[in-house]
Design an enzyme around this catalytic site. Structure first.
Site, PDB file in Angstrom:
ATOM      1  N   ALA A  11       0.604  -1.322   0.020  1.00  0.00           N
ATOM      2  CA  ALA A  11       0.055  -0.050   0.048  1.00  0.00           C
ATOM      3  C   ALA A  11       0.708   1.216  -0.162  1.00  0.00           C
ATOM      4  O   ALA A  11       0.467   2.312   0.668  1.00  0.00           O
ATOM      5  CB  ALA A  11      -0.913   0.077   1.354  1.00  0.00           C
ATOM      6  N   CYS A  12       2.063   1.212  -0.546  1.00  0.00           N
ATOM      7  CA  CYS A  12       2.934   2.578  -0.624  1.00  0.00           C
ATOM      8  C   CYS A  12       2.137   3.506  -1.469  1.00  0.00           C
ATOM      9  O   CYS A  12       1.612   3.159  -2.649  1.00  0.00           O
ATOM     10  CB  CYS A  12       4.116   2.304  -1.187  1.00  0.00           C
ATOM     11  SG  CYS A  12       4.935   0.965  -0.255  1.00  0.00           S
TER      12      CYS A  12
END
Length: 334
Positions: A11-12
């Site tokens: 989820a960067c």
């Protein structure tokens, strides 16, 4: 050793604010299932690099890339074997994010090889801006690497003090580049061209109070939400407001620490960074710490022969400008 699991979604997020008339600033979240052991590291000019070495072991057996760093930089290292995020003295910054569809292709030994953990550092060492980064990619091949049982299927976001931007991905063994100041938001899967197509379905870059906003933590929702809030940022009056704006968006698209998302392959946000590329200041926020710290790259000697220096940000006593807290290393990493 590795950076990303084959089933992971992660989820960067990366955000670039390059049109505020005050400073070019960027930010990112680092989301991971465990600590990446981040260390803030000052790397001077003149360091000898071997793009095939991981912890002293060669993983590029034939024709590893070798170079001497032309520019000094500040890196947030990952597992001590590479750079996940950083800024160099010319105002070039970059961020390594996970992309499940990454495929570096078969090894071509006619080109010097660089393992993926050093991909960003190679560019920070040798390029002054985004255009120079892209030119450098013609001369080398990126090779996958593993750490902690996960493979480094990653893509890069780059930006410079002039406001230029590029997204670099390897798809089906070929480098795909999205180059232009308009590429301001980046997340993970799907590939960037698919993300842009999804964004066009509803133009989140022109928000309104009635516009429905996706609220999940998957990559697509975060991409749209970051684009929406980035378009709402007011013109800043000072650096404090630019960094506050970037961190506000980074926090909005973060995965709460301890949230049970692992069954979906989405991991908690470990840390957030914000970078003032114009004034060479690097801000860091560990999600398990209440403090934001920052580093002024101009306060360090980056001349060849100067020591590499490091600071572990996992320290509750740290707050504010921590430039004076760095300690010299006996040997520079990687």
């Amino acid at each position: 050793m590795t950076f990303a699991g084959s089933l992971a979604v992660l989820a960067c997020t990366r955000i670039l604010w390059n049109d505020n008339d005050l400073a070019v600033v960027s930010g990112r979240t680092m989301d991971w299932p465990e600590s990446t052991e981040p260390i803030l590291t000052i790397l001077p000019r003149g360091l000898q690099r071997d793009g095939g070495l991981v912890a002293g072991h060669s993983i590029v057996a034939e024709n590893p890339a070798k170079w001497t760093s032309k520019y000094g930089s500040l890196a947030t290292t990952v597992y001590g074997i590479g750079t996940a995020d950083g800024l160099n003295e010319k105002g070039l910054a970059g961020h390594m994010l996970y992309l499940r569809k990454t495929d570096f292709g078969p090894r071509d030994a006619s080109k010097p090889g660089i393992h993926a953990g050093l991909w960003l550092q190679y560019l920070l060492d040798n390029a002054a801006d985004v255009k120079e980064c892209l030119a450098l990619m013609d001369d080398v091949q990126i090779v996958t690497v593993e750490a902690h049982g996960r493979e480094a299927t990653v893509h890069l976001a780059l930006e410079d003090a002039g406001g230029d931007s590029a997204i670099l991905e390897f798809v089906d063994g070929k480098l795909v580049v999205h180059h232009g100041a308009q590429y301001q938001v980046m997340t993970n899967d799907p590939t960037y061209d698919e993300q842009l197509a999804l964004l066009k379905q509803q133009d989140f870059s022109h928000p309104s109070s009635e516009m429905p906003l996706p609220g999940n933590v998957n990559a697509t929702d975060r991409f749209q939400r970051a684009a929406y809030y980035r378009a709402l940022l007011p013109k800043p009056q000072n650096e404090r407001e630019t960094i506050a704006g970037i961190l506000a968006i980074a926090r909005n698209v973060s995965v709460p620490f301890g949230a049970p998302y692992r069954d979906f392959g989405i991991y908690n946000t470990e840390y957030r960074t914000a970078i003032n590329l114009t004034n060479l200041r690097y801000f860091f926020e560990l999600t398990t710490s209440p403090n934001v710290i920052w580093v002024d790259l101009k306060k360090f000697s980056l001349a060849a022969g100067s020591p590499a220096m490091a600071l572990d940000p996992d320290n509750l006593d740290l707050s504010g400008d921590v430039s004076a807290k760095f300690q010299p290393l006996e040997k520079a990493p990687f």
